[in-house]
Scaffold this active site. Sequence first.
Site, PDB file in Angstrom:
ATOM      1  N   CYS A 104       0.869  -1.178   0.000  1.00 16.98           N
ATOM      2  CA  CYS A 104       0.000   0.000   0.000  1.00 16.98           C
ATOM      3  C   CYS A 104       0.903   1.223   0.000  1.00 16.98           C
ATOM      4  CB  CYS A 104      -0.923   0.035   1.218  1.00 16.98           C
ATOM      5  SG  CYS A 104      -1.906   1.566   1.302  1.00 16.98           S
ATOM      6  N   MET A 319      -4.430   5.186  -5.492  1.00 16.59           N
ATOM      7  CA  MET A 319      -3.587   4.362  -4.661  1.00 16.59           C
ATOM      8  C   MET A 319      -2.134   4.801  -4.856  1.00 16.59           C
ATOM      9  SD  MET A 319      -6.138   2.789  -6.454  1.00 16.59           S
ATOM     10  CE  MET A 319      -5.574   1.536  -7.599  1.00 16.59           C
TER      11      MET A 319
END
Length: 397
Positions: A104, A319
């Site tokens: 992430c 993201m």
Amino acid sequence: MAHVPQIKIPATYIRGGTSKGVFFRLQDLPEACRVPGEARDRLLLRVIGSPDPYGKQIDGMGGATSSTSKTVILAKSERADHDVDYLFGQVSIDKAFVDWSGNCGNLSAAVGAFAISSGLVDPNRIPRSGTCTVRIWQANIGKTIVAHVPITNGEVQETGDFELDGVTFPAAEVQLEFLDPADEGEGEGGGSMFPTGNLVDDLEVPGVGTFKATMINAGIPTVFVNAEDIGYTGTELQDAINGDPKQLERFETIRAYGALRMGLIKDVSEAANRQHTPKVAFVAKPRDYVASSGRQVAAGDVDLLVRALSMGKLHHAMMGTAAVAIGTAAAIPGTLVNLAAGGGERNAVRFGHPSGTLRVGAEARLVDGEWTVTKAIMSRSARVLMEGWVRVPGDSF
């Protein structure tokens, strides 16, 4: 009837970039959960509140979106020249599994700060004031991330005037360097950034169509397609896509066949158990649009438009790992991302996403006929929202 009491586990709830997650030190987890396996997954599922057939995660720390259904485990690194090992778990909302297949990028912005505050970084390396450079080993993908964390009076500085589209309030800027971000492990290309060996492929998706696609392993495996080829403009906000189950199913089919073509799975049926990767994104040339905040984004403000899906839904911003993929692909002439940005050589790109804009840089070069990227750079911010303990029933794992 006897009832099992709840147990307390030290944890910190942190916003990193445009995501939120529950952070743990490995040493604080119950002993059975300090190693990968069913016990760890069951614990994290219960902490976040999954699986939840209602899709709300009411009985857990999750926020019922891919951006807020995240967990992080950190440990002091035993690797040379690294401070901390960072393991990321993307928790499914409605299914009983944790996806460990990728990083992430947004929460990466919080890893350095948490490592410093949690005693995982040598105190001698933390300045009284200035910047602390934290070298992070990203354990999911085996890559190094360098975080430049601001320090004031010997403590992490979280407040500041850095604004990040998709985040309501300003905070301190954290610069991230993703070193050698191309994935060397999976895919037909045997270590190539482009697993098919091509900058652009014809991706055949049975029942959907055949599309031009750039499939790249950088930051996170990503399948890029042209917005116009799938009936979009690149200016869409979440409601335009997330409220249409047929379109979401179509994107999932594209993602599954992209994963198959990239060598990430051996059969399309496996995509259902690999929700976190690859990502699917669509790109378009610049045009005016209104961001989700109501802000007007002019065509002249950006080099291109990008919309990306995460865990089956259009992301509200972008993201962080996909931003690395965007910056990398934009730096390589001939990819769909590069062409949407106007083509040619470039070492940085500013793209428009549903919440506004983001700039990301990448250093790419051609070596012996193969494209390589030494690093991608972008700025995020992070802030501790709550710290203390999470509680779960003692028989959760």
